[in-house]
Design a protein around this motif. Sequence first.
Motif, PDB file in Angstrom:
ATOM      1  N   UNK A   1       0.836  -1.207   0.000  1.00 45.95           N
ATOM      2  CA  UNK A   1       0.000   0.000   0.000  1.00 45.95           C
ATOM      3  C   UNK A   1       0.871   1.259   0.000  1.00 45.95           C
ATOM      4  N   UNK A   2       1.953   1.214   0.771  1.00 42.33           N
ATOM      5  CA  UNK A   2       2.843   2.376   0.801  1.00 42.33           C
ATOM      6  C   UNK A   2       3.465   2.594  -0.579  1.00 42.33           C
ATOM      7  N   UNK A   3       3.753   1.501  -1.262  1.00 39.77           N
ATOM      8  CA  UNK A   3       4.389   1.630  -2.578  1.00 39.77           C
ATOM      9  C   UNK A   3       3.412   2.115  -3.629  1.00 39.77           C
ATOM     10  N   UNK A   4       2.119   1.986  -3.369  1.00 41.51           N
ATOM     11  CA  UNK A   4       1.136   2.476  -4.339  1.00 41.51           C
ATOM     12  C   UNK A   4       0.193   1.380  -4.812  1.00 41.51           C
ATOM     13  N   UNK A   5       0.237   0.224  -4.180  1.00 40.92           N
ATOM     14  CA  UNK A   5      -0.723  -0.817  -4.480  1.00 40.92           C
ATOM     15  C   UNK A   5      -0.203  -1.863  -5.448  1.00 40.92           C
ATOM     16  N   UNK A   6      -1.129  -2.722  -5.835  1.00 43.01           N
ATOM     17  CA  UNK A   6      -0.760  -3.904  -6.633  1.00 43.01           C
ATOM     18  C   UNK A   6      -0.359  -3.553  -8.054  1.00 43.01           C
ATOM     19  N   UNK A   7      -0.577  -2.327  -8.453  1.00 43.35           N
ATOM     20  CA  UNK A   7      -0.122  -1.939  -9.789  1.00 43.35           C
ATOM     21  C   UNK A   7       1.339  -1.516  -9.756  1.00 43.35           C
ATOM     22  N   UNK A   8       1.915  -1.539  -8.571  1.00 46.92           N
ATOM     23  CA  UNK A   8       3.306  -1.136  -8.428  1.00 46.92           C
ATOM     24  C   UNK A   8       4.147  -2.297  -7.919  1.00 46.92           C
ATOM     25  N   UNK A   9       3.565  -3.072  -7.036  1.00 47.01           N
ATOM     26  CA  UNK A   9       4.345  -4.129  -6.398  1.00 47.01           C
ATOM     27  C   UNK A   9       3.419  -5.275  -6.022  1.00 47.01           C
ATOM     28  N   UNK A  10       3.944  -6.505  -6.116  1.00 49.33           N
ATOM     29  CA  UNK A  10       3.217  -7.650  -5.562  1.00 49.33           C
ATOM     30  C   UNK A  10       4.134  -8.362  -4.570  1.00 49.33           C
ATOM     31  N   UNK A  11       3.571  -8.825  -3.466  1.00 45.61           N
ATOM     32  CA  UNK A  11       4.400  -9.441  -2.421  1.00 45.61           C
ATOM     33  C   UNK A  11       5.106 -10.684  -2.942  1.00 45.61           C
ATOM     34  N   UNK A  12       6.214 -10.993  -2.307  1.00 42.86           N
ATOM     35  CA  UNK A  12       7.035 -12.122  -2.712  1.00 42.86           C
ATOM     36  C   UNK A  12       7.655 -12.714  -1.453  1.00 42.86           C
ATOM     37  N   UNK A  13       7.746 -14.032  -1.383  1.00 41.72           N
ATOM     38  CA  UNK A  13       8.308 -14.660  -0.183  1.00 41.72           C
ATOM     39  C   UNK A  13       9.549 -15.485  -0.497  1.00 41.72           C
ATOM     40  N   UNK A  14      10.000 -15.400  -1.751  1.00 42.27           N
ATOM     41  CA  UNK A  14      11.156 -16.209  -2.130  1.00 42.27           C
ATOM     42  C   UNK A  14      12.345 -15.318  -2.451  1.00 42.27           C
ATOM     43  N   UNK A  15      13.528 -15.924  -2.500  1.00 49.20           N
ATOM     44  CA  UNK A  15      14.704 -15.133  -2.845  1.00 49.20           C
ATOM     45  C   UNK A  15      14.659 -14.733  -4.306  1.00 49.20           C
TER      46      UNK A  15
END
Lengths: 336, 580, 335
Positions: B368-382
């Motif tokens: 959300x701070x980055x501007x939402x899903x059009x900017x970033x999607x979470x990732x849990x891997x290297x």
Amino acid sequence: MTDGPADEAGPLLRVRGLTKHFPVRGGPVRAVDGLDFEVRAGETLGLVGESGCGKSTTGRLLVRLLEPTGGSIEFAGHDLTHAGRRHLRPLRGQLQIIFQDPYASLNPRHPVGRIIAMPLRVNRIDPPGGTRARVRELMERVGLNPEHHNRYPHEFSGGQRQRVGIARALATEPRLVVADEPVSALDVSIQAQVVNLLRRLHRDLGLALVLISHDLAVVRHLCQRVAVMYLGRIVEIGDRDDIYHRPQHPYTRALLAAVPHVGQFGPAGRLRLTGEAPTPLDPPSGCRFRTRCPRARERCAVEEPALVRRDGGGQATACHFPGPDPLPAEPVRAMA
Amino acid sequence: MRQRAAVAVGGAFVLVSALSACSANTGGEPQVDTGRQATGVIATDPRDSAGPAPEVAGARRGGTFTILRETPISHLDPQRTYSFAGLMTVPLIARTLTTWKDDGEGNLRLVGDLAETPGRDVDDDCKVWEFRVRDGVRFEDGRPVTAREIGYGIARSFDPDLAGGPTYLQEWLVDTPQYDTAWDFQANRTSLPPGLTTPDDRTLRFEFARPRCDLPFAVSLPTTAPLPSDRDTGVDLGNAPFSSGPYKVTRYRAGVEIVMERNEHWDATTDPVRHQYPDRFVWSFGPTPDAAANRVIADNGADQSALSWDYVPASLIARVAGDAGLRARTILSPTPSANHLVINNARVTDLRVRQALNHAIDREGLVKVLGGRHVAVPMTTLMPPATIGHRTYDAYPAGPDGDPDKARELLGGQRPELVLGAADSSLEQQVATQLKGNLERAGFTITIRNIPDDAKLDEIKKSGNPWDLYLGSWAADWPSGASILPVLYDGRTIRAQGNSNHAYFNDPAINAEFDRILTLPPTEQSRQWAELDERIMEEHAPVVPLYVDVAYLVHGAKAGGIFVSSVFGSPALVDAHVKP
Amino acid sequence: MSLSPAAGPVPAAIGSGGTAGPPRDRRGAGHSPGRLAWLRLRADRTALASGAALVLFLLVALAAPLIELTYGIGPRDQFQDRLDGFGLPLGRAGGVSGEHFFGLEPRLGRDIFIRLVYGLRTSLFVALAAAVLTSVIGVVLGTLAGYLGGWLDAVVTWITDLTLALPFLVVALVLPPMLTLRFYGQRDTVPAAFGVGVLIVIFAVFGWTGTARLIRGQVIALREREFVAAARASGAGPWHMLFRELLPNLRAPILVSFSLTVPQFVTGEAALSFIGVGLTEETPSFGRMIYQSLEYLQTDPAFVLFPGVVIFALVLAVNLFGDALRDALDPKSAG
């Protein structure tokens, strides 16, 4: 040069060869160029001349607002010529000045009571009865309502303000007051009141007064002796009556002639001053008045006339050809 | 004075009324294809590398395709270009030994381009590679492209005057990072660098001191663009490149525009990926991302067939995404650019602290701070999901918002004081503020220390830097684990400065794994990298994976064939066409 | 000079009895110029309104912790659950509700109202402190240069020119990180007060020249006035000269230049934060809020509106009050 107590027999103020040159581009302005005079205790001396003749500068030199370029000022036996602030301090109270402009000479941010008390305060003088009482007394003496001590200068008229300036000058009970054109900025109707006040103060307090003025009527009214200045020099000095009735110097005669009902004299009354006074930056050689003098001769351009007493009296004139009468048409070469 | 006040009050009133007129925001989730995984392989079958490329549905020939971008492309010299804009443009004017067949949805296939196949590992030890040059490829003057011109292209990349491009081939051939001193191009213009030979006009042979199993990927970079030595104009080549691709530069106005028109000597049958649909491509430089986006949204005149190169700026995302009429003109795609909260392992040596950080992280809030899903999607891997063979896992499952309680439990009552080094750019300051609040809720004490934006990268690349945490990102040059994990986590590479391993992670067992996997055939490597990825996170948690960047593009109604490169995350131009 | 007509600083001389003057109390005490200015100020409706607004702003700034207590939300509290997928606040007008008076910031989801309250505190503190420091430096140097003249004047003039030649932005950009490194090393927590302090010092270092020049000119003009000569003729020392004779006459220009520098520093702080040079993200600041809000002109105009209106109102109030003050102190300048 004595640092001791004033010699009561000698003059209160003795000025010798007083000179003040202001450095400007194009050489020094010789505003005051060798004055000699004395003022006795309780005596009033008038200093008259056209604007620019150096009389105001002389006033400021006397109270050491300016430092002389040369000569000496001796007051009550102390040499003030180059004295520092600390040395001057004990004498400041005895030597005060009244300024021309009653608007500029009062601090607009102070109530008049504080303005009048200022000289006491800076000299840490605690008058008998306290400063407040002294201020009331002074205000009464100069003709102001003492109840008004909390008021500010802008609430007073020009004449009243000048009275405040006079009261301030009197606060420390001076022996000599220099009054620099004290009434010239006032309405004519007010002038007489202030002149009369000065006259009364002189009489009541016995102070010596150096009155600087271009107004010959005022000077005649107030002064026992008169010095006439031209281009930084005294051209004639003497008792009032001598100067006004028997002027020897052509410049004095011209000055008197310009003022109706002041000087009544003979044919010389027709004398007229023409042209502007020369610039003190480059005064004429010889006699400084020669460029405007109807009597000027060759000698006047070569030799500077000394201020010499005539008839052994108090009147001295700096002129090669003095005298009340018009000169003979033939130049007297033999005298040269 | 009063008039001023009246104007002010009036202005405020207008603003307030305008405000109250807008409708309430009730939310609604944007859809980003986040589960996508790259299925890339190296195409060993020569038929995969054969031309022509399949026609793009609905495409036709003709028209001018315009690309709007704020900053100019500094030059188009293939050997020197390394910017995304350059890397995406060079394929139009230059062929390379290999290239990616990319559908923009993660289906990647490395195919031969100038070469008939993506190379042959001669002894199966990755040390000797041979490429057979395709027949029928021609330069813009009609001359055929042979192994000699390809070799010359690689040779000139050694010239220190022509620096700036990728350096893999140079370093591998002479086996040292100081490649330009190991072999002096300017003194040996007529010869080829050591290890590179052309046994005949159609064969290019690489011999390396060490196994270089990623060579087929590395030669997809424009270092391998061919050039006849008599057409080498040195540093001036960037303004007038000599084309071997479907387009040639016909006008180059530095900083203003680049015009590329059809190269009639290009033969579609020799090319497995490129097309030649528009009459010309025009790069038009100057408009800010905001201005460019607004122009193509307005969709007037030439802008109808234009693409705004930069991602839709944050200020416009909600507006563009909320406009249903624009949906057909936008492209939303995750990129391979991975962002981590890097933990300085030289400082934070307690595994439980690193694991607690992983449990604590609130990726949802961060996005959300980055501007939402059009900017970033979470990732849990290297490795980012776009990596070949990537497998999704979460070693520290804590839900989208993080699990502060689990983090506290791991910390066991201690309250680690960590210093977060953050660039002083506006965005990173906000991200740092978010992370501080997030981690402090989970039992950490975070001190934010600012690093000048332009110095940050150099500073965190210094071993012994004073910070415990910092934001780091990595965009690999090809989507292979080999270009990610050993580069970022091989502790033997740590030196005084210039470290890519800015986690300063060093574990002998993991280092040995790197060595083992790197010598495997490339096709077998991808599964092993994915396994190692998970193992490193579970055993060591050297970083906190955060998110991958999302590309969000908008173009005019007549611009077609644009997709986001699965390799670089930028718009690919090979299918671009102008709709009627 | 001795024949020139009198020209005083006060436009209207009041009649001999003072009957035409403003009302005075029974004790017969006069109205000092300062008191007259106050009376004029009180009669000016713009001055009253802007003054009241300023007092309100000051009270809000001073009472910020109290407001936080009653409001129940701190300036660093985040409410991201009330943001949508783009990080924009849910609900009407940027998330305005009974709970969040001015709505929420996009992205971090902090409460705009309480951040504005604290931003006001930061802004006013920086501006007032910098203006006070500026005035002190400017008045001291200007007075010394103007009164003593000579080599001291030359030195002060030289320092003034040097300061004017210094590139403000470069210093503002370079100095804070250097000082931070010097005082807090690379890992220590840097208190917000430090950043605020550095900003104030930078403003003061660059801001004093205007005041100094103004005061120097005024002192040179005053120095030639006869009341100063009168004090000197009475033997007054420099202390009396400066503090009794000159400074009371400098109150008006000092107040005016102070009232001009305050809004200048309010906007200066905002501008610096705007270009990312000012305070850190953690310190609530108008400039930073406005800077961050501009992105949202199209998507979340409420975020632009609230900080914009507040800083606009603040600067307007300070400027209007400064104008009124100048009019009151120097009625001649009034249109």
